[in-house]
Design an enzyme around this catalytic site. Structure first.
Site, PDB file in Angstrom:
ATOM      1  N   ARG A   1     -36.157 -15.511  14.545  1.00 31.58           N
ATOM      2  CA  ARG A   1     -36.155 -16.902  14.999  1.00 31.58           C
ATOM      3  C   ARG A   1     -37.350 -17.085  15.935  1.00 31.58           C
ATOM      4  O   ARG A   1     -37.677 -16.195  16.724  1.00 31.58           O
ATOM      5  CB  ARG A   1     -34.864 -17.243  15.756  1.00 31.58           C
ATOM      6  CG  ARG A   1     -33.623 -17.379  14.895  1.00 31.58           C
ATOM      7  CD  ARG A   1     -33.657 -18.602  13.968  1.00 31.58           C
ATOM      8  NE  ARG A   1     -32.458 -18.713  13.153  1.00 31.58           N
ATOM      9  CZ  ARG A   1     -32.319 -18.236  11.913  1.00 31.58           C
ATOM     10  NH1 ARG A   1     -33.336 -17.625  11.322  1.00 31.58           N
ATOM     11  NH2 ARG A   1     -31.195 -18.400  11.247  1.00 31.58           N
TER      12      ARG A   1
ATOM     13  N   GLU B   1     -39.776 -25.409  14.831  1.00 38.19           N
ATOM     14  CA  GLU B   1     -40.012 -25.685  13.411  1.00 38.19           C
ATOM     15  C   GLU B   1     -39.250 -26.920  12.938  1.00 38.19           C
ATOM     16  O   GLU B   1     -38.157 -27.177  13.442  1.00 38.19           O
ATOM     17  CB  GLU B   1     -39.677 -24.455  12.554  1.00 38.19           C
ATOM     18  CG  GLU B   1     -38.234 -24.010  12.577  1.00 38.19           C
ATOM     19  CD  GLU B   1     -38.022 -22.706  11.792  1.00 38.19           C
ATOM     20  OE1 GLU B   1     -38.740 -21.722  12.029  1.00 38.19           O
ATOM     21  OE2 GLU B   1     -37.124 -22.704  10.953  1.00 38.19           O
TER      22      GLU B   1
ATOM     23  N   HIS C   1     -40.690 -20.480   6.986  1.00 39.06           N
ATOM     24  CA  HIS C   1     -39.296 -20.012   7.001  1.00 39.06           C
ATOM     25  C   HIS C   1     -38.766 -19.772   5.574  1.00 39.06           C
ATOM     26  O   HIS C   1     -37.798 -20.414   5.140  1.00 39.06           O
ATOM     27  CB  HIS C   1     -38.392 -21.012   7.752  1.00 39.06           C
ATOM     28  CG  HIS C   1     -37.133 -20.393   8.273  1.00 39.06           C
ATOM     29  ND1 HIS C   1     -36.546 -20.777   9.455  1.00 39.06           N
ATOM     30  CD2 HIS C   1     -36.339 -19.420   7.772  1.00 39.06           C
ATOM     31  CE1 HIS C   1     -35.437 -20.067   9.649  1.00 39.06           C
ATOM     32  NE2 HIS C   1     -35.301 -19.229   8.634  1.00 39.06           N
TER      33      HIS C   1
HETATM   34  C1  8YV Z   1     -32.190 -19.638   5.961  1.00 38.30           C
HETATM   35  C2  8YV Z   1     -32.265 -17.771   7.683  1.00 38.30           C
HETATM   36  O1  8YV Z   1     -32.961 -19.994   4.879  1.00 38.30           O
HETATM   37  O2  8YV Z   1     -30.261 -16.827   6.909  1.00 38.30           O
HETATM   38  C3  8YV Z   1     -30.948 -17.117   7.881  1.00 38.30           C
HETATM   39  O3  8YV Z   1     -30.583 -16.869   9.040  1.00 38.30           O
HETATM   40  O4  8YV Z   1     -33.022 -17.873   8.580  1.00 38.30           O
HETATM   41  C4  8YV Z   1     -32.671 -18.269   6.341  1.00 38.30           C
HETATM   42  O5  8YV Z   1     -32.228 -17.385   5.355  1.00 38.30           O
HETATM   43  C5  8YV Z   1     -32.260 -20.728   6.995  1.00 38.30           C
HETATM   44  O6  8YV Z   1     -31.626 -20.407   8.167  1.00 38.30           O
HETATM   45  C6  8YV Z   1     -31.667 -22.013   6.445  1.00 38.30           C
HETATM   46  O7  8YV Z   1     -30.287 -22.100   6.649  1.00 38.30           O
END
Ligand code: 8YV
Length: 328
Positions: free
Chosen positions: A241, A270, A288
């Site tokens: 993150r 973001e 992302h």
């Molecule tokens: C997602 C991610 O695409 O799973 C996670 O924690 O960061 C990604 O796989 C994103 O969070 C959208 O929900």
């Protein structure tokens, strides 16, 4: 005839997943994927018992207080920093996520970003496309070695372990890691990884991979002080993150040569990217997409749907985050 429960799908999702949900629920979906403010989200959630959310949908005490019908939020993500889990537990709202189904795909991408960053692939590609390539040169886009070097992994959950296995067994790397809790000896051996304290990790790695969950405790865990401990030839990869890294400090470190390069798939604000990062050539930026293969995104969406069905239809969610709610 009993009424079907009702669910809101807060972001666009695969039509086949909507069809699956429609077998059990009255379904409302934001298929046009318009941006919802908190106020609109609250309006949209009225009367729904379940919600399928993604990382961009914040569920907090304000939303929960305004949506008394809500019983479950199923996140289509393994990370769930968009949920105030304590507030959800207090409100009796179940939270679920999508672990496991994205582990290997995300580990692949972490490695891709490491290779692209260390070997300067994005920079070299921009150069070629710009028409400036007129001849070979001995030091043109010469980057850093990946095979045989030392990979430091901060956060050693499922994805970190997947990256460690790739590094140790595929690229002959020395793998060191730091995590709150140390892995058992058998898992360490399978990953080819050795636990070190955070300071040793920062000082000795050639490449640093961030794969830890984001919370108040991990906010800006990598800042100016941590970057200063790293080698000037080191690369930093963040697939966790954005808020884990102080982006202003990172941009300064990249500008001043405190570290050599960074590969970032996640950003604090973001989809906005800090302008200081956009101005640098020694950073690879991706939007992302670490879990973004069709197969994995489908698996994530299905698991989120299965959590809604499992809980609202059978009382048995597949991957609950706050199972205390089930006991109440
Ligand atoms: C997602 C991610 O695409 O799973 C996670 O924690 O960061 C990604 O796989 C994103 O969070 C959208 O929900």
């Amino acid at each position: 005839m009993t009424m079907k429960p009702s669910v809101l799908v807060a972001r666009a999702v695969f039509p086949e997943v909507l069809d699956k949900l429609a077998q059990h629920f009255e379904v409302t979906s934001n298929q046009t994927d318009v941006f919802w403010t908190q106020e609109v989200l609250i309006q949209q959630l009225q009367g729904h018992q379940g919600a399928l959310t993604t990382g961009s949908v914040r569920i907090d005490a304000v939303v929960l207080a305004a949506c008394p019908d809500l019983k479950i939020c199923a996140n289509m993500a393994v990370g769930y920093n968009n949920f105030d889990v304590d507030a959800m537990t207090q409100a009796g709202v179940l939270a679920t996520n999508t672990p496991d189904v994205l582990t290997e795909t995300t580990a692949d991408f972490g490695f891709a970003l490491l290779l692209a960053t260390a070997r300067r692939m994005a920079e070299a590609e921009h150069f070629l496309r710009s028409g400036r390539w007129d001849r070979w040169r001995y030091d043109m886009f010469a980057g850093c070695e990946v095979h045989g070097s030392t990979l430091g992994i901060l956060g050693m959950g499922r994805i970190g372990q997947g990256i460690a296995r790739r590094a140790a067994h595929g690229f002959g790397m020395k793998v060191i890691y730091h995590n709150r809790s140390r892995l058992d000896a058998a898992t360490e051996a399978a990953c080819g990884a050795v636990w070190v304290d955070q300071s040793e990790l920062l000082r000795t790695c050639d490449h640093l991979m961030l794969v830890l969950p984001y919370s108040a405790a991990t906010h800006h865990v990598i800042g100016a002080n941590e970057l200063a401990q790293m080698k000037p030839t080191a690369t930093l990869i963040n697939i966790a993150r954005g808020g884990i890294v102080d982006e202003v400090a990172l941009a300064a470190a990249l500008r001043q040569g405190t570290i050599a390069a960074a590969g970032l798939d996640v950003f604090e604000g973001e989809p906005k990217v800090h302008p200081d990062l956009l101005a640098l050539r020694n950073v690879v930026l991706t939007p992302h997409i670490a879990s973004a293969t069709i197969r994995t995104r489908l698996a994530m969406a299905h698991l989120a749907a299965d959590n809604l069905i499992g809980y609202l239809v059978d009382g048995k969610p597949v991957t609950p985050i706050n199972p205390q709610v089930l006991a109440t």
